[in-house]
Design an enzyme around this catalytic site. Structure first.
Site, PDB file in Angstrom:
ATOM      1  CG  ASP A  93      -1.171  -8.703   3.580  1.00 16.44           C
ATOM      2  OD1 ASP A  93      -1.992  -8.094   2.994  1.00 16.44           O
ATOM      3  OD2 ASP A  93      -0.148  -8.395   4.189  1.00 16.44           O
TER       4      ASP A  93
ATOM      5  CG  ASN B 207      -8.196  -1.018   3.550  1.00 22.30           C
ATOM      6  OD1 ASN B 207      -9.042  -1.048   4.248  1.00 22.30           O
ATOM      7  ND2 ASN B 207      -7.226  -1.557   3.817  1.00 22.30           N
TER       8      ASN B 207
ATOM      9  CD  GLN C  36      -6.273   1.865  -2.358  1.00 23.23           C
ATOM     10  OE1 GLN C  36      -6.882   2.712  -2.486  1.00 23.23           O
ATOM     11  NE2 GLN C  36      -5.657   1.247  -3.587  1.00 23.23           N
TER      12      GLN C  36
ATOM     13  CB  VAL D 283      -0.576  -1.624  -2.330  1.00 17.15           C
ATOM     14  CG1 VAL D 283      -0.267  -2.019  -3.708  1.00 17.15           C
ATOM     15  CG2 VAL D 283       0.645  -1.806  -1.486  1.00 17.15           C
TER      16      VAL D 283
ATOM     17  CG  HIS E 171      -5.416  -4.532  -2.333  1.00 16.15           C
ATOM     18  ND1 HIS E 171      -4.708  -3.394  -2.834  1.00 16.15           N
ATOM     19  CD2 HIS E 171      -5.277  -4.464  -1.167  1.00 16.15           C
ATOM     20  CE1 HIS E 171      -4.413  -2.818  -1.866  1.00 16.15           C
ATOM     21  NE2 HIS E 171      -4.887  -3.091  -0.624  1.00 16.15           N
TER      22      HIS E 171
ATOM     23  CG  HIS F   6      -7.144  -6.698   2.786  1.00 19.73           C
ATOM     24  ND1 HIS F   6      -5.764  -6.621   3.355  1.00 19.73           N
ATOM     25  CD2 HIS F   6      -7.032  -5.417   2.118  1.00 19.73           C
ATOM     26  CE1 HIS F   6      -5.015  -5.523   2.984  1.00 19.73           C
ATOM     27  NE2 HIS F   6      -5.817  -4.656   2.251  1.00 19.73           N
TER      28      HIS F   6
HETATM   29  P1  AMP Z   1      -3.793  -1.761   1.763  1.00 17.20           P
HETATM   30  O1  AMP Z   1      -3.445  -1.139   3.146  1.00 17.20           O
HETATM   31  O2  AMP Z   1      -5.322  -2.264   1.831  1.00 17.20           O
HETATM   32  O3  AMP Z   1      -3.330  -0.974   0.716  1.00 17.20           O
HETATM   33  O4  AMP Z   1      -3.068  -3.320   1.694  1.00 17.20           O
HETATM   34  C1  AMP Z   1      -1.764  -3.481   1.373  1.00 17.20           C
HETATM   35  C2  AMP Z   1      -1.616  -4.678   1.923  1.00 17.20           C
HETATM   36  O5  AMP Z   1      -0.482  -5.344   0.921  1.00 17.20           O
HETATM   37  C3  AMP Z   1      -0.899  -4.690   3.290  1.00 17.20           C
HETATM   38  O6  AMP Z   1      -1.533  -5.705   4.091  1.00 17.20           O
HETATM   39  C4  AMP Z   1       0.566  -5.273   3.229  1.00 17.20           C
HETATM   40  O7  AMP Z   1       0.905  -6.066   4.070  1.00 17.20           O
HETATM   41  C5  AMP Z   1       0.577  -5.964   1.767  1.00 17.20           C
HETATM   42  N1  AMP Z   1       1.651  -6.171   0.820  1.00 17.20           N
HETATM   43  C6  AMP Z   1       2.605  -5.165   0.537  1.00 17.20           C
HETATM   44  N2  AMP Z   1       3.468  -5.755  -0.225  1.00 17.20           N
HETATM   45  C7  AMP Z   1       3.116  -6.890  -0.434  1.00 17.20           C
HETATM   46  C8  AMP Z   1       3.919  -7.920  -1.158  1.00 17.20           C
HETATM   47  N3  AMP Z   1       4.966  -7.864  -1.765  1.00 17.20           N
HETATM   48  N4  AMP Z   1       3.463  -9.259  -0.886  1.00 17.20           N
HETATM   49  C9  AMP Z   1       2.380  -9.425  -0.131  1.00 17.20           C
HETATM   50  N5  AMP Z   1       1.771  -8.612   0.306  1.00 17.20           N
HETATM   51  C10 AMP Z   1       2.139  -7.263   0.308  1.00 17.20           C
END
Ligand code: AMP
Ligand code: ZN
Length: 114
Positions: free
Chosen positions: A31, A87, A94, A96, A100, A102
């Site tokens: 991350d 999430n 969430q 992204v 995924h 974590h």
């Molecule tokens: P969520 O909030 O569960 O959707 O988690 C999205 C996660 O993606 C967050 O912890 C961000 O820090 C991580 N994230 C977003 N863009 C990138 C990226 N390009 N490379 C690695 N992690 C990322």
């Protein structure tokens, strides 16, 4: 591939990532903003928005995701334990919208999460 999806772009190699594990179906990378000493995201290479989009069809994919989590946890030496979080949706935290998991470890986790 969804062109405006950052995780699809990582799968395609358009955005760089610190990749720890890659198979035909799943990818694991660190991350960007780690919330623990080990913070790895495990994603399917196909675009699915979230757990809400899963059907019986994706049953094999789920086992690939969990196998990748075990693989990464072992490789990171997380012998005392670790946490897996998904999430789902805005109220679930969430941000992204490419499914995924974590994987968090390397410190004592607390409960309940925020
Ligand atoms: P969520 O909030 O569960 O959707 O988690 C999205 C996660 O993606 C967050 O912890 C961000 O820090 C991580 N994230 C977003 N863009 C990138 C990226 N390009 N490379 C690695 N992690 C990322
Ligand atoms: Zn995507």
């Amino acid at each position: 591939m969804v062109t405006d999806c950052p995780f699809c772009r990582i799968v395609a190699g358009d955005i760089s990532a610190d990749v720890l594990h890659s198979t035909e179906d799943v990818l694991a990378f660190r991350d960007l903003h780690p919330a623990a000493p080990t913070h790895v995201l495990i994603i399917p290479k196909v675009h699915l928005e979230s757990i809400e989009q899963l059907t019986q069809h994706e049953a094999p994919l789920l086992s690939h995701l969990f196998n990748a989590a075990n693989h990464v946890a072992n490789a990171e030496g997380l012998r005392k334990g670790w946490r897996l979080v998904a999430n789902v949706g805005p109220a679930g935290g969430q941000t992204v919208f490419h499914l995924h998991l974590h994987l968090l470890g390397g410190r004592q986790m607390t409960w309940p999460p925020g």
